[in-house]
Design a protein around this motif. Structure first.
Motif, PDB file in Angstrom:
ATOM      1  N   ASP A  38       0.946  -0.947  -0.205  1.00 30.35           N
ATOM      2  CA  ASP A  38      -0.008  -0.239   0.094  1.00 30.35           C
ATOM      3  C   ASP A  38       0.857   1.291  -0.180  1.00 30.35           C
ATOM      4  O   ASP A  38       0.281   2.653   0.625  1.00 30.35           O
ATOM      5  CB  ASP A  38      -1.126  -0.033   1.926  1.00 30.35           C
ATOM      6  CG  ASP A  38      -1.941  -0.765   0.796  1.00 30.35           C
ATOM      7  OD1 ASP A  38      -2.154  -1.844  -0.456  1.00 30.35           O
ATOM      8  OD2 ASP A  38      -2.268  -1.649   2.554  1.00 30.35           O
ATOM      9  N   LYS A 256      -5.626   9.341  -7.911  1.00 24.01           N
ATOM     10  CA  LYS A 256      -4.791   9.143  -6.345  1.00 24.01           C
ATOM     11  C   LYS A 256      -3.171   9.313  -6.332  1.00 24.01           C
ATOM     12  O   LYS A 256      -3.254   9.575  -7.941  1.00 24.01           O
ATOM     13  CB  LYS A 256      -5.408   7.568  -6.368  1.00 24.01           C
ATOM     14  CG  LYS A 256      -7.198   6.980  -6.435  1.00 24.01           C
ATOM     15  CD  LYS A 256      -7.880   7.852  -4.818  1.00 24.01           C
ATOM     16  CE  LYS A 256      -8.531   7.330  -5.311  1.00 24.01           C
ATOM     17  NZ  LYS A 256      -9.538   8.310  -4.378  1.00 24.01           N
ATOM     18  N   ALA A 274      -0.233   2.254  -4.544  1.00 24.60           N
ATOM     19  CA  ALA A 274      -1.189   3.007  -4.145  1.00 24.60           C
ATOM     20  C   ALA A 274      -0.552   3.532  -2.922  1.00 24.60           C
ATOM     21  O   ALA A 274      -0.189   3.415  -2.335  1.00 24.60           O
ATOM     22  CB  ALA A 274      -1.967   2.808  -4.300  1.00 24.60           C
ATOM     23  N   THR A 276      -2.445   4.666  -0.378  1.00 25.42           N
ATOM     24  CA  THR A 276      -3.812   4.472   0.342  1.00 25.42           C
ATOM     25  C   THR A 276      -4.125   5.233   1.736  1.00 25.42           C
ATOM     26  O   THR A 276      -4.846   5.878   1.540  1.00 25.42           O
ATOM     27  CB  THR A 276      -4.336   2.995   1.430  1.00 25.42           C
ATOM     28  OG1 THR A 276      -3.228   2.018   1.879  1.00 25.42           O
ATOM     29  CG2 THR A 276      -4.048   2.181  -0.622  1.00 25.42           C
ATOM     30  N   ASP A 279      -5.645   8.441   0.233  1.00 25.18           N
ATOM     31  CA  ASP A 279      -6.680   8.259  -0.127  1.00 25.18           C
ATOM     32  C   ASP A 279      -8.049   8.542   0.810  1.00 25.18           C
ATOM     33  O   ASP A 279      -8.682   7.079   0.727  1.00 25.18           O
ATOM     34  CB  ASP A 279      -6.875   7.409  -0.601  1.00 25.18           C
ATOM     35  CG  ASP A 279      -7.578   6.398  -1.454  1.00 25.18           C
ATOM     36  OD1 ASP A 279      -8.201   7.618  -2.409  1.00 25.18           O
ATOM     37  OD2 ASP A 279      -8.561   5.611  -2.000  1.00 25.18           O
TER      38      ASP A 279
END
Length: 318
Positions: A38, A256, A274, A276, A279
Motif C-alpha cells: 500500500d 490518486k 498506491a 492508501t 486516499d
C-alpha cells in the motif's frame, strides 16, 4: 484524476523519518526492509539491529486551516525548506473561463498559516505548480507568460521575504511541462508533460544538471512508472531522493497518489503502489514531500468533482 489533465489544460490553455519513502533522520545506515505494501514500506531501525523492523506510514492527515478558498480549487502545494512559507496554485473562476495563480501563506506557528495572498509575480498569466529549490533561494513554476496556452519552466529568486524575477529556464524552453519538483540535491528535476497536446495523457520526465546554477538537460521519460492508458503527473521526490510520489488516474479517473522507489538516484524506479493512507477522499493528488522528511502536503477533494483543498500528513514509524 477528476479529468485532471483536461482541467489543468483548461486552467493553463484558457487561462521520514524512515527509509525510502522518507528521509531517515536517525541515520543513513538504516537497511532496506520488507517490500512495500500500500505504498508504505517497512524499514529496519539501525539503532536496534536488523531484527527490529519498523512499520512506517503516513498518518495524521488533516486539512490545512485558513488557506483554502471554498469556491476555488486549491492544489499543487509546496512547503519551503524551512517551513516558513506555503505556496500553492489556486484555480479561480473568472467569467466563462478560469485562471491559475500562485498564492503564498506564511506560517504562524503550530501548523497554522496566515491568510494567503497572491504571489507578487503571479496573476498576469497562467501560473501553476510551484516547487522550491532545496536551499529555499529559488521557486520554480510552470507558466504560459511567453506564449498563451504553452507552459514552460520559470524560476524566481527568493530572499526569505520577497520574490524576484522570474526568468525563463532557457535550456528547457522547448519542453512543455507542469508540476516540476526538485530533488534534495537540487541536481534532479522531475515533472510531467503532455507535449502541448490537451488530448494527450500526462507523462513523467526527469532532467538533471551537473551542479547548482548549471544548465538543465532532459535525461529521459520515466516509462517504468507509466501504463499504456493512464495520465501520470505532478511528481515529488522524498527527502532522501529515493522515492517518487505522483498523481495518476490508472485506477480511478478522479486521481490518486502513488509511489515507487529506487536503489540510488539515477536508477530506474521499481513497482508502483498506491499510497492508501492519503486516499481519504474522492480525489487526491499534487503530493509535495517536504524537505524535512516527515511532512507531506497534498490536494484532496472529498466528493466527486468537488473543489480540492490542501491537506497535510506526517511520516510516522512505530
Amino acid at each position: 484524476m477528476r479529468g485532471r489533465a483536461a482541467i489543468a489544460w483548461l486552467a493553463i490553455a484558457t487561462l521520514a523519518a524512515c527509509g525510502r519513502v522518507g528521509f531517515d533522520a536517525r541515520g543513513a545506515a538504516a537497511q532496506d526492509g520488507a517490500a512495500a505494501q500500500d505504498g508504505v514500506p517497512e524499514r529496519f531501525d539501525a539503532r536496534a539491529g536488523d531484527d527490529a523492523a519498523l512499520a512506517c506510514a503516513w498518518s495524521d492527515v488533516a486539512v490545512i486551516e485558513n488557506v483554502n478558498a471554498p469556491a476555488d480549487d486549491n492544489w499543487e502545494p509546496a512547503l519551503s525548506p524551512d517551513g516558513s512559507l506555503l505556496v500553492f496554485s489556486r484555480l479561480i473562476a473568472a467569467g466563462s473561463g478560469s485562471r491559475s495563480e500562485i498564492f503564498q501563506a506564511r506560517a504562524t506557528g503550530g501548523g497554522t498559516f496566515a491568510t494567503p495572498q497572491a504571489a507578487s509575480f503571479s496573476g498576469a498569466s497562467q501560473d501553476s505548480g510551484p516547487a522550491w529549490a532545496p536551499d529555499g533561494s529559488e521557486l520554480y513554476f510552470a507558466s504560459d507568460r511567453a506564449a498563451s496556452g504553452h507552459t514552460r519552466l520559470y524560476v524566481a529568486g527568493y530572499d526569505g521575504s520577497a520574490f524576484t524575477g522570474p526568468a525563463l529556464v532557457q535550456e528547457l524552453s522547448t519542453t512543455p511541462l507542469v508540476g516540476p519538483a526538485l530533488s534534495p540535491t537540487g541536481l534532479e528535476l522531475v515533472y510531467s508533460s503532455s507535449d502541448d497536446v490537451p488530448s494527450n495523457p500526462q507523462h513523467l520526465y526527469r532532467a538533471t544538471r551537473a551542479g547548482a546554477g548549471m544548465p538543465w538537460q532532459l535525461d529521459r521519460e520515466l516509462t517504468e512508472l507509466e501504463t499504456n492508458t493512464s495520465s501520470d503527473g505532478w511528481p515529488t521526490l522524498s527527502a532522501d531522493g529515493l522515492t517518487i510520489y505522483f498523481e495518476s488516474d490508472r485506477d480511478d479517473p478522479q486521481g490518486k497518489i502513488y509511489s515507487a522507489t529506487r536503489a540510488a538516484p539515477g536508477d530506474s524506479f521499481g513497482a508502483v503502489t498506491a499510497v492508501t493512507p492519503l486516499d481519504g477522499g474522492a480525489a487526491s493528488g499534487d503530493p509535495d514531500a517536504a524537505f524535512d522528511g516527515v511532512t507531506m502536503v497534498f490536494a484532496q477533494g472529498l466528493a466527486a468533482m468537488a473543489n480540492q483543498d490542501l491537506y497535510t500528513a506526517r511520516w510516522t514509524c512505530l
